[in-house]
Design a protein around this motif. Structure first.
Motif, PDB file in Angstrom:
ATOM      1  N   GLY A 408       0.805  -1.274   0.067  1.00  8.09           N
ATOM      2  CA  GLY A 408       0.116   0.044  -0.028  1.00  8.09           C
ATOM      3  C   GLY A 408       0.842   1.114   0.156  1.00  8.09           C
ATOM      4  N   LEU A 409       0.160   2.410  -0.732  1.00  7.74           N
ATOM      5  CA  LEU A 409       0.844   3.746  -0.768  1.00  7.74           C
ATOM      6  C   LEU A 409      -0.020   4.627  -0.438  1.00  7.74           C
ATOM      7  N   HIS A 410      -0.052   5.694   0.569  1.00  8.87           N
ATOM      8  CA  HIS A 410      -1.040   6.527   0.805  1.00  8.87           C
ATOM      9  C   HIS A 410      -2.308   5.692   1.266  1.00  8.87           C
ATOM     10  N   VAL A 411      -3.291   5.967   0.405  1.00  6.16           N
ATOM     11  CA  VAL A 411      -4.366   5.290   0.936  1.00  6.16           C
ATOM     12  C   VAL A 411      -4.941   4.239  -0.160  1.00  6.16           C
ATOM     13  N   TRP A 412      -4.148   3.853  -0.909  1.00  6.98           N
ATOM     14  CA  TRP A 412      -4.417   2.900  -2.130  1.00  6.98           C
ATOM     15  C   TRP A 412      -3.342   1.688  -2.082  1.00  6.98           C
ATOM     16  N   GLU A 413      -4.037   0.631  -2.529  1.00  6.42           N
ATOM     17  CA  GLU A 413      -3.428  -0.689  -2.372  1.00  6.42           C
ATOM     18  C   GLU A 413      -2.340  -0.704  -3.483  1.00  6.42           C
ATOM     19  N   THR A 414      -1.525  -1.613  -3.615  1.00  7.06           N
ATOM     20  CA  THR A 414      -0.441  -1.624  -4.708  1.00  7.06           C
ATOM     21  C   THR A 414      -0.144  -2.927  -5.063  1.00  7.06           C
ATOM     22  N   VAL A 415      -1.270  -3.569  -5.766  1.00  4.79           N
ATOM     23  CA  VAL A 415      -1.400  -5.031  -6.345  1.00  4.79           C
ATOM     24  C   VAL A 415      -0.443  -4.913  -7.548  1.00  4.79           C
ATOM     25  N   ASN A 416      -0.527  -4.089  -8.421  1.00  4.85           N
ATOM     26  CA  ASN A 416       0.423  -4.066  -9.665  1.00  4.85           C
ATOM     27  C   ASN A 416       0.863  -2.581 -10.021  1.00  4.85           C
ATOM     28  N   THR A 417       1.747  -2.732 -11.404  1.00  2.57           N
ATOM     29  CA  THR A 417       2.252  -1.745 -11.696  1.00  2.57           C
ATOM     30  C   THR A 417       1.546  -0.468 -11.697  1.00  2.57           C
ATOM     31  N   GLU A 418       0.223  -0.530 -12.231  1.00  4.51           N
ATOM     32  CA  GLU A 418      -0.544   0.457 -12.678  1.00  4.51           C
ATOM     33  C   GLU A 418      -0.852   1.034 -11.271  1.00  4.51           C
ATOM     34  N   ASN A 419      -1.152   0.466 -10.193  1.00  6.53           N
ATOM     35  CA  ASN A 419      -1.314   1.059  -9.116  1.00  6.53           C
ATOM     36  C   ASN A 419      -0.430   1.952  -8.470  1.00  6.53           C
ATOM     37  N   VAL A 420       1.120   1.267  -8.704  1.00  7.72           N
ATOM     38  CA  VAL A 420       2.146   2.321  -8.156  1.00  7.72           C
ATOM     39  C   VAL A 420       2.361   3.623  -8.916  1.00  7.72           C
ATOM     40  N   THR A 421       2.069   3.349 -10.453  1.00  2.00           N
ATOM     41  CA  THR A 421       2.305   4.430 -11.350  1.00  2.00           C
ATOM     42  C   THR A 421       1.344   5.429 -11.215  1.00  2.00           C
ATOM     43  N   TYR A 422       0.114   5.013 -10.859  1.00  2.00           N
ATOM     44  CA  TYR A 422      -0.979   6.238 -10.474  1.00  2.00           C
ATOM     45  C   TYR A 422      -0.505   6.944  -9.274  1.00  2.00           C
ATOM     46  N   LYS A 436       2.846   7.736   3.113  1.00  2.00           N
ATOM     47  CA  LYS A 436       2.538   6.509   3.895  1.00  2.00           C
ATOM     48  C   LYS A 436       2.821   5.489   3.310  1.00  2.00           C
ATOM     49  N   PHE A 437       3.354   4.439   3.644  1.00  2.00           N
ATOM     50  CA  PHE A 437       3.506   3.105   2.901  1.00  2.00           C
ATOM     51  C   PHE A 437       3.170   1.927   3.971  1.00  2.00           C
ATOM     52  N   PHE A 438       2.826   0.735   3.204  1.00  2.00           N
ATOM     53  CA  PHE A 438       2.598  -0.552   4.067  1.00  2.00           C
ATOM     54  C   PHE A 438       3.461  -1.518   3.209  1.00  2.00           C
ATOM     55  N   ILE A 439       4.297  -2.392   4.229  1.00  2.00           N
ATOM     56  CA  ILE A 439       4.963  -3.372   3.646  1.00  2.00           C
ATOM     57  C   ILE A 439       4.578  -4.646   4.534  1.00  2.00           C
ATOM     58  N   LEU A 440       5.069  -5.854   3.849  1.00  2.00           N
ATOM     59  CA  LEU A 440       4.864  -6.883   4.406  1.00  2.00           C
ATOM     60  C   LEU A 440       6.643  -7.587   4.758  1.00  2.00           C
ATOM     61  N   ARG A 441       6.667  -8.216   5.725  1.00  2.00           N
ATOM     62  CA  ARG A 441       7.914  -8.658   6.125  1.00  2.00           C
ATOM     63  C   ARG A 441       7.873  -9.647   7.054  1.00  2.00           C
ATOM     64  N   ASN A 442       8.074 -11.043   6.692  1.00  2.00           N
ATOM     65  CA  ASN A 442       8.211 -11.986   7.486  1.00  2.00           C
ATOM     66  C   ASN A 442       6.782 -12.277   8.003  1.00  2.00           C
ATOM     67  N   GLY A 443       5.649 -11.894   7.136  1.00  2.00           N
ATOM     68  CA  GLY A 443       4.177 -12.211   7.700  1.00  2.00           C
ATOM     69  C   GLY A 443       3.689 -11.057   8.283  1.00  2.00           C
ATOM     70  N   GLU A 444       4.476 -10.067   8.808  1.00  2.00           N
ATOM     71  CA  GLU A 444       4.158  -9.103   9.364  1.00  2.00           C
ATOM     72  C   GLU A 444       3.924  -7.825   8.961  1.00  2.00           C
ATOM     73  N   THR A 445       2.760  -6.894   8.823  1.00  2.00           N
ATOM     74  CA  THR A 445       2.468  -5.820   8.241  1.00  2.00           C
ATOM     75  C   THR A 445       3.472  -4.455   9.124  1.00  2.00           C
ATOM     76  N   LEU A 446       4.085  -3.988   8.283  1.00  2.00           N
ATOM     77  CA  LEU A 446       4.906  -2.655   8.820  1.00  2.00           C
ATOM     78  C   LEU A 446       4.526  -1.516   8.161  1.00  2.00           C
ATOM     79  N   TYR A 447       4.718  -0.401   8.763  1.00  2.00           N
ATOM     80  CA  TYR A 447       4.264   0.879   7.953  1.00  2.00           C
ATOM     81  C   TYR A 447       5.369   2.024   8.267  1.00  2.00           C
ATOM     82  N   GLY A 448       5.494   2.823   7.456  1.00  2.78           N
ATOM     83  CA  GLY A 448       6.331   3.974   7.903  1.00  2.78           C
ATOM     84  C   GLY A 448       6.048   5.181   6.960  1.00  2.78           C
TER      85      GLY A 448
END
Length: 459
Positions: A408-422, A436-448
């Motif tokens: 995820g970036l800001h309030v949007w999911e990032t499933v594909n290239t078009e999502n990130v480009t947008y 704001k971003f959301f990442i998965l690492r070792n099964g845990e959701t982290l954000y920053g």
């Protein structure tokens, strides 16, 4: 007991024949306009329950978790599919959102978009919730002293109802250096922590304001955003151009009067879907699909989720007669229309292109293969795997590393290239910083948060 009617002028006094008649009349006396207003609105009010980390950092790397903080607020349903409006401060920085309805059922929800400056946000209730859309009134004819009703999640006491009057209009309120409000409704209906984002109703059960603030240290001094102003902001937040990169090309104006609420077409972009459908300046948009249109929020929500291949029925009123038209959206934005010609959309890989994720974020990304979607679990539909992180980039400074999955970036999911480009090509990208971003690492959701820079670097 016998019944007798004593008529004096226009006044009639009723004496009752028995307990059943007395109960019936007593019930009608108890069911006041205030009671009916609450009954009309309660299924369109949601109670919001949030959770977030007790300690937040601008980097996901090295963040110390010291427990969880529970938050609360209220929302107003604006679309049957689960879209609801609340205050931005209710959902800002939270990790999870759950809503409860008047029947006690509970559902997860997520943030769709928000406006920090005006303190409004759109969330979406997930699942098959049975929701009513709130009846919208107008704040154009509010009267000092008229009765108003607040419904909300006061101190966690869900669906609390309080009443009072309109104490003043056009109040400017400064909460702190970062948050100021203009033109608020002041009311003495009791508003407490947890009421934020909930409706201020009139005696017809219509929303005339969104509760937003209280005066600390005072009693019965609360404030609400006038609904006419709020609906203009909500329309921008619900825009299909912002949320889905689709375009209709119709510029409109809300007509808000005590006995008249309608949507006037002011201009139609040359060559746009609206013009091709036959919509003209001066038309009143009456209905889109099954949605009765009263303002621009109705226009945008009626088109939200439609594909470019859909043939959407539109009814307009022209010269006092209704006309049926058919609208097909374009997969583009207003900025890509020039001189009446639709410009083609160029799709490019985002990892290496100048101005792409490598330049803007410092990331090389690759769509998560279908056979690895299980890595993100049922909570996410997919993600973008981090292949490389550029040194001295916003991503590196925030602790993102190779192998992470960006979900995820800001309030949007990032499933594909078009999502990130947008997101990175969004005209308001600078206002998102820190992003704001959301990442998965070792099964845990982290954000920053990514602090974006103006400089462009090469890989």
């Amino acid at each position: 007991m016998r019944i007798t009617i004593l008529a004096i002028g226009l006044t009639a006094v009723f004496l009752f024949t028995g307990p059943a008649d007395q109960a019936a009349v007593a019930s009608s006396l108890r069911e006041t306009p205030l009671v009916r207003a609450v009954q009309r609105a309660q299924r369109a009010v949601i109670n919001i329950h949030t959770e977030k980390n007790a300690e937040e950092s601008n980097s996901v790397f090295g963040t110390t978790k010291r427990g969880r903080i529970n938050g609360m607020g209220t929302g107003i349903v604006i679309d049957e599919r689960g879209y609801a409006v609340t205050n931005n401060h209710v959902i800002a920085g939270v990790d999870t959102i759950e809503v409860s309805l008047n029947d006690g059922s509970r559902y997860p929800a997520h943030v769709v978009t928000f406006d920090r400056k005006h303190d409004l946000a759109i969330i979406k209730v997930e699942g098959d919730a049975d929701l009513d859309v709130m009846t919208i009134g107008t704040s154009s004819d509010l009267m000092l002293g008229e009765t108003v009703i607040a419904v909300g999640n006061a101190y966690g006491y869900v669906h609390t109802v309080t009443s009072g009057i309109v104490s003043s209009l056009s109040r400017d309120v400064e909460v702190n250096e970062e948050q100021q409000y203009k033109n608020l409704i002041q009311t003495d209906a009791s508003i407490n922590p947890g009421n934020s984002g909930g409706p201020l109703l009139n005696l017809d059960g219509e929303v005339i304001g969104i509760n937003v603030a209280i005066r600390q240290g005072a009693q019965r001094i609360g404030f609400a955003i006038p609904i006419d102003e709020a609906r203009n902001l909500i329309a921008r937040l619900m825009s299909i151009e912002v949320l889905e990169s689709k375009f209709h090309g119709v510029a409109t104006k809300d007509i808000k009067q005590p006995e008249l609420q309608e949507l006037l077409v002011e201009t139609v972009t040359t060559g746009s879907p609206g013009e091709k459908a036959g919509i003209s300046a001066g038309d009143i948009i009456v209905r889109i699909g099954d949605v009765e249109v009263h303002d621009r929020v109705d226009l945008e929500r009626a088109l939200l989720g439609r594909t470019v291949s859909d043939e959407i029925p539109v009814v307009v009123k022209r010269d006092e007669e209704e006309q049926s038209l058919t609208l097909k959206l374009a997969s583009t934005t207003r900025a890509q229309y020039a001189h009446g010609v639709e410009q083609p959309i160029e799709t490019k890989p985002v990892s290496y292109e100048r101005g792409g994720t490598w330049d803007v974020l410092g990331l090389r990304l690759e769509e998560l293969p279908e056979n690895q979607k299980s890595r993100v679990g049922p909570r996410y539909r997919g993600g973008m795997q981090v292949q490389a992180v550029r040194a001295d980039s916003p991503a590196a400074a925030s602790g993102i590393r190779r192998g992470d999955v960006l979900v995820g970036l800001h309030v949007w999911e990032t499933v594909n290239t078009e999502n990130v480009t947008y997101v990175i090509g969004h005209p308001q990208l600078k206002t998102f910083s820190p992003l704001k971003f959301f990442i998965l690492r070792n099964g845990e959701t982290l954000y920053g948060h990514l602090t974006l820079k103006n400089s462009i670097s090469t890989p």
